[in-house]
Design an enzyme around this catalytic site. Structure first.
Site: not given
Length: 522
Positions: A119, A178, A180, A272
């Site tokens: 995105d 994610d 990282d 989540d």
């Protein structure tokens, strides 16, 4: 001047007894009640975690688990199809690490599909990420680079759209990382069997580990809080009710459970947790694996940390507002599980914990120094908070020497968390504010090393101090307020709270002047 002081004293005495004292006493009773609620919750979890460590069977013994091996006749068909989703937003510093870790997972290449859901708004970064995906695709990895026309729904919208593509329809499970996060190669081989051989399990959640926890004092403070969350809260929820909040990453979902729960929703900033609660109300079970660990990165700048804490505090409160009646009316789960979700999971941990820390220790307790008629019992002001703090420290024994400063820092952050909680409960303007947590990767180290090599230019412009990024007026205002209270207690009071108050003033000043976390060189 003396007459003015005398008149102020007379007016203060007139309103203190009939108005200030009763209101402050009521505030003390409310804060003591919230303190007891939090104490009982922490004590309950402490007892349960001890019982789990001493007597509870390991996950491999409680649930059916066996390794999935390649069949000599059918080949890799015994391995279920798994989808890896990696949502990204301008992740220049870490995109290579996460994509590389996902592509190096030990799982048959023909049974693994990787989605990079980008995105990003920076065209250059999008180009870099697409080239990295193409590089891995040329090596034979089934990796898809997906972009959207708009960021509607933010992360939830990206994950939801990712599941609609035709090449995903044969996938049975989806793993979310994610940008990282860096899973070990055996991550899927350890997690998937729990889902494959136990059809009632919807989610397997791994524990986060932090590669930059020693970067600065801010990351050490975060490690202490999050280690307690994983070591105690997630473990207790998994063992007692097979329910806990999905952490948004580092977990494997059964796609059928996602669809049955209604899919991803973007009505709050904790998509989540929203999905986890809805799936739990459908009767699905969750499993937390403390020994399955994924490396990740903590926000090391105070600005990124504040935005993250706003989202993590506002979102659960907003979700509680929107789901409490749905939880009460649910027919598929037991009464005690409803009590656990509403009272323990939401009310005490997500609302009371923030409010009692801020109101009691930053406002009510200091103000009682100015109104000696209002008494705060020692057990409520000192003993129980000390026990709660000690219980919170079990997750990170190596940082126990930082415990006192952690208390002071948590008191400062409770200001922002309480504000965010009220915004969520009232469904106010910033309740759906989503700011992606900035990940620095190795950029800080690289920039610092580069700066050392660059010779200073005598003609270069002087460094400009950015007040808006470094000065936080709210924290400085509380520092002034508490400094006045501390001086009054030192000169006239009998509580001797001034030692704690002055230390709290120093912490508010450190945060207020922006001397916390990593300062990224420009």
């Amino acid at each position: 001047m003396a007459d003015l002081r005398m008149q102020f004293g007379i007016q203060w005495d007139l309103i203190k007894t009939p108005l200030i004292v009763p209101l402050l006493q009521l505030a003390v009773y409310i804060c003591l009640a919230m303190t007891l609620m939090l104490f009982i919750e922490r004590l309950y979890m402490g007892v349960v975690i001890i019982l789990i460590k001493l007597f509870w069977k390991k996950p491999e013994q409680r649930y059916k688990w066996q390794p999935i091996d390649e069949d000599t006749e059918s080949g890799n068909s015994s391995f279920p199809m798994v989808l890896i989703q990696i949502p990204m937003f301008n992740e220049k510093e870490v995109y290579k690490i996460s994509i590389g870790a996902a592509c190096n997972l030990s799982w048959p290449a023909d049974r693994l599909v990787i989605q990079v859901l980008d995105d990003s708004t920076d065209v250059n970064i999008k180009d870099l990420i697409e080239k990295e995906c193409r590089r891995w695709a040329n090596k034979g990895v089934k990796i898809w680079y997906q972009i959207r026309e708009s960021r509607g729904g933010y992360k939830a919208g990206a994950l939801k759209e990712g599941l609609t593509h035709d090449y995903v329809k044969n996938c049975k499970y989806v793993t979310i990382f994610d940008a990282d996060f860096r899973p070990e190669p055996d991550f899927l081989r350890r997690a998937i069997p729990f889902l494959e051989f136990n059809p009632k399990i919807a989610l397997v959640q791994a524990r986060w580990r932090f590669v930059n926890s020693d970067e600065c004092l801010l990351t050490r403070m975060q490690e202490m809080s999050l280690d307690y969350h994983f070591t105690v809260e997630q473990e207790v929820g998994s063992a007692t009710h097979a329910f806990f909040g999905f952490n948004g990453t580092g977990g494997v979902w059964r796609i059928a459970a996602i669809n049955e729960a209604g899919g991803w929703k973007d009505r709050t900033t904790v998509e989540d947790m929203d999905l986890a609660v809805r799936a739990g109300l459908k009767g699905w079970k969750f499993l937390y694996l403390g020994d399955l660990q994924v490396n990740s990165e903590l926000p090391s700048t105070f600005k990124a940390f504040r935005f993250q804490q706003h989202r993590w505090s506002c979102g659960p409160a907003n979700l509680f507002r929107k789901m409490v009646l749905e939880i009460i009316r649910n027919k598929k789960v037991t009464f005690w599980k409803k009590v656990y979700v509403i009272y323990s999971f939401f009310f005490v941990r997500k609302i009371i914990a923030h409010m009692v820390t801020f109101f009691f220790f930053c406002i009510v307790l200091p103000v009682t120094i100015l109104v000696p008629e209002v008494k705060v019992p020692t057990w409520g002001a000192i003993y129980i908070p000390c026990i709660i703090t000690t219980l919170n420290s079990v997750g990170t024994p190596r940082s126990i020497h930082l415990l006192f400063y952690w208390i002071l820092f948590e008191n400062v952050m409770s200001l922002h968390r309480t504000k965010a909680t009220f915004i969520g409960l009232l469904d106010a303007k910033r309740s759906n504010e989503w700011v992606v947590t900035e990940k620095l990767g190795d950029s800080v180290k690289n920039k610092k090393s580069n700066l050392k090599q660059i010779k200073p230019d005598p003609i270069s412009k002087p460094f400009k101090f950015n007040l808006s990024n470094r000065i936080h007026l709210t924290e400085l205002g509380f520092a002034v307020f508490l400094f006045f209270i501390g001086c009054y207690d030192f000169m006239y009071g009998n509580h001797r709270y001034f030692v704690y108050i002055f230390l709290q003033v120093v912490t508010f000043l450190i945060v207020g002047f922006g001397y916390v976390g990593t300062v990224v060189p420009s």
